[in-house]
Design a protein around this motif. Sequence first.
Motif, short mmCIF file in Angstrom:
data_model
loop_
_atom_site.label_atom_id
_atom_site.label_comp_id
_atom_site.label_asym_id
_atom_site.label_seq_id
_atom_site.Cartn_x
_atom_site.Cartn_y
_atom_site.Cartn_z
N THR A 1 61.99 -20.30 -74.26
CA THR A 1 61.13 -19.23 -73.76
C THR A 1 60.15 -18.76 -74.82
OG1 THR A 1 62.62 -17.44 -74.41
CG2 THR A 1 63.01 -18.47 -72.26
N VAL A 6 67.40 -20.78 -73.11
CA VAL A 6 68.24 -20.46 -71.96
C VAL A 6 68.95 -21.74 -71.53
CG1 VAL A 6 68.36 -19.44 -69.66
CG2 VAL A 6 66.51 -18.79 -71.21
N PRO A 8 63.82 -17.67 -77.96
CA PRO A 8 65.11 -17.74 -77.28
C PRO A 8 65.20 -18.93 -76.32
CG PRO A 8 64.27 -15.49 -77.27
CD PRO A 8 63.16 -16.36 -77.76
N ILE A 57 71.63 -16.96 -72.98
CA ILE A 57 70.39 -16.80 -73.73
C ILE A 57 70.78 -16.74 -75.20
CG2 ILE A 57 68.36 -15.35 -74.10
CD1 ILE A 57 69.08 -14.25 -71.20
N GLY A 75 72.39 -13.05 -78.58
CA GLY A 75 72.16 -13.58 -77.25
C GLY A 75 72.96 -12.84 -76.19
#
Length: 290
Positions: A252, A242, A240, A150, A177
Amino acid sequence: MSEFHSIGLIGRHESDSAVQSLKRLKTFLEKGGYQVVLDNETAASFVADGVRVTSKEKLGELCDLVIVVGGDGSLLAAARALAKFSVPLLGINRGRLGFLTDISPDEIETKVGEVLAGKYMAESRFLLDMSVSREGKPIGKGSALNDVVIHPGEYIRMIEFDLFIDGQFVYTQRSDGLIISTPTGSTAYALSGGGPIMHPKLDAIVVVPLNPHTLSSRPIVVEGSSEFKIIIGDENVALPHVTCDGHEQFITQPGDVIRIHKKPHRLTLVHPIKHNFYETCRSKLNWQVK
């Protein structure tokens, strides 16, 4: 008599050196009487008359062994596609580091021949499944042999999220992250982030914060059966991202939920008979020797 009869080949079609090794390998296997099967992308890189061509996923149904010619990235991609078929993978290194692809190009006939003769080591590795949901509805999923990461994407900004492990709240973190890594991935990005090296036989997962705002936030090693839930915070300026093995990427939004757990299917890696994890670490990480 060899236990392997139909052998799939996957290679970096954009690499001239990998294509040369693929041609050499194809010739060697055909002379030995083995059926060679190529995936579509590999077949597009050179003329392979009389060779069966299929999708990468179909190799898992057709082959007893798949040989990957390239770097660790090539093997990671093959692992994600083929793990559910339980077909073993053997790697020939045409990349840079080569933690997973451990046969050198000049040893193709010797080392591959030994494997085909039954002189090899088989090693079981697990993968991670990842899913992202928004307001209770799934919006994306992926799998990883190395890690799920992330990160803030294109922005250099801290991101905020809540971490839960097995339903228990761990912390709210502000950082660059988070890396959730298998033992296989512990010598990859997680190592660069300050995580520990884990032996491949360990049934464990490591959680590595990336530049956390709270300096006491350190890597955590948990059971391989652990289930992770990450809730994206409401105060994030950056959205963020992924990624799974640096490949599949999902963007996200605040409130999205990321879930990560061990994949039910395991991968079998095939190594030459004298493969040694510590020797690999010494040579690849330049550990001191007398």
